[in-house]
Write a protein that holds these residues in place. Structure first.
Motif, short mmCIF file in Angstrom:
data_model
loop_
_atom_site.label_atom_id
_atom_site.label_comp_id
_atom_site.label_asym_id
_atom_site.label_seq_id
_atom_site.Cartn_x
_atom_site.Cartn_y
_atom_site.Cartn_z
N UNK A 144 0.84 -1.20 0.00
CA UNK A 144 0.00 0.00 0.00
C UNK A 144 0.88 1.25 0.00
N UNK A 145 0.38 2.37 -0.50
CA UNK A 145 1.18 3.60 -0.54
C UNK A 145 1.65 4.02 0.86
N UNK A 146 2.76 4.71 0.90
CA UNK A 146 3.38 5.08 2.18
C UNK A 146 2.44 5.86 3.08
N UNK A 147 1.67 6.78 2.50
CA UNK A 147 0.80 7.61 3.33
C UNK A 147 -0.27 6.76 4.01
N UNK A 148 -0.78 5.77 3.29
CA UNK A 148 -1.79 4.88 3.86
C UNK A 148 -1.18 4.01 4.95
N UNK A 149 0.01 3.49 4.70
CA UNK A 149 0.69 2.66 5.71
C UNK A 149 1.00 3.47 6.95
N UNK A 150 1.41 4.71 6.76
CA UNK A 150 1.72 5.58 7.88
C UNK A 150 0.49 5.81 8.75
N UNK A 151 -0.65 6.04 8.11
CA UNK A 151 -1.91 6.23 8.85
C UNK A 151 -2.23 4.99 9.68
N UNK A 152 -2.06 3.81 9.07
CA UNK A 152 -2.34 2.57 9.78
C UNK A 152 -1.40 2.39 10.96
N UNK A 153 -0.12 2.67 10.77
CA UNK A 153 0.86 2.48 11.85
C UNK A 153 0.65 3.46 12.99
N UNK A 154 0.13 4.65 12.69
CA UNK A 154 -0.17 5.62 13.74
C UNK A 154 -1.17 5.06 14.74
N UNK A 155 -2.06 4.22 14.24
CA UNK A 155 -3.05 3.61 15.13
C UNK A 155 -2.49 2.36 15.80
N UNK A 156 -1.77 1.54 15.05
CA UNK A 156 -1.27 0.28 15.60
C UNK A 156 -0.20 0.47 16.67
N UNK A 157 0.49 1.60 16.66
CA UNK A 157 1.61 1.79 17.58
C UNK A 157 1.21 1.68 19.04
N UNK A 158 -0.04 2.00 19.37
CA UNK A 158 -0.48 1.96 20.76
C UNK A 158 -1.38 0.76 21.05
N UNK A 159 -1.40 -0.23 20.15
CA UNK A 159 -2.24 -1.41 20.37
C UNK A 159 -1.45 -2.54 21.03
#
Length: 257
Positions: A144-159
């Motif tokens: 997936x494009x970097x911007x989309x992956x970055x959005x996903x990782x912003x949420x997963x980082x605190x899971x």
């Protein structure tokens, strides 16, 4: 709104640019005869005629690494196919590859910090945080494009994740034998074997170091001290036993309705 529009644009791009699979073969070859012509025909018919709604909901693909709780040197790559159940919970099927021969290794349940705080103290010892996996760049969403992956990782980082492996293909087990195992995630630099990371990066044609740098702007969360219990020497694993108290088995294994 800007982030939403960027993400929407990326989703549109996925239709044309999605990739990142079929480059990692399974670790083992399962014993058994080849499929018969009859089996192949039945499988084709089932594929066409049967509804598979639950499987269709596993829409995201994550690649990362696990180790056996209690043995940090027993490490393996894990290919996660993920379904988001709601805003605070995900579930994943974990494979040992991303091709047609991939074997199901286990499952992972992922919750947000909000839900993790509601868990009993003893239960928290079974879960690991994702802060280092995200910040280090070792957890990726291939294709997936970097911007989309970055959005996903912003949420997963605190899971937080609770992971159980049932087929230990990293040990070249050609059949799913042995006890299921609780898995953990890495929490510091230097824990993951570099050769595993180098091999993964080569297959996906990526640079974990570059990904890590691009994630510098993702805030590091405060990790609940009850997670990653292995760091404090608190280990939890399944134990195979031939003697089980019947009353205890009834209470733990067969909950009353």
């Amino acid at each position: 709104m800007k982030q939403f529009l960027q993400l929407s644009a990326c989703i549109t791009l996925l239709i044309f640019s999605a990739c990142g699979g079929k480059n990692t073969s399974s670790n083992v070859q399962s014993p058994g005869d080849d499929k018969t012509s009859k089996d192949k025909l039945l499988n084709t018919g089932a594929d066409i005629l049967q509804d598979k709604t639950p499987l269709k909901k596993f829409t995201a693909y994550l690649d990362g690494f696990h180790f056996y709780n209690g043995n940090i040197n027993a490490q393996m790559e894990a290919h996660h196919y993920v379904q988001q159940l709601n805003e605070d919970m995900y579930q994943a099927i974990i494979f040992d590859g991303n091709g047609a021969d991939a074997k199901i290794m286990g499952v992972e349940y992922i919750v947000t910090e909000k839900l993790f705080k509601t868990l009993p103290q003893e239960e928290k010892a079974l879960w690991h945080s994702h802060h280092h996996e995200v910040k280090s760049g070792t957890l990726i969403a291939p294709g997936i494009p970097e911007v989309a992956e970055h959005e996903l990782m912003e949420k997963l980082v605190s899971t937080y994740g609770k992971t159980i492996h049932t087929w230990h293909t990293d040990q070249e087990s050609s059949l799913p034998i042995g006890s299921p195992m609780i898995m953990m995630g890495f929490t510091k630099e230097g824990q993951l074997h570099p050769e595993l990371l180098q091999a993964r990066d080569k297959r996906f044609n990526i640079s974990t170091a570059r990904i890590k740098e691009k994630r510098n702007d993702i805030p590091m969360p405060a990790v609940d001290p009850s997670a990653n219990a292995w760091e404090k020497g608190v280990l939890r694993q399944f134990v195979i036993t031939s003697e089980v108290d019947s009353a205890q088995h009834k209470h733990q294994g067969h909950p009353q309705r």
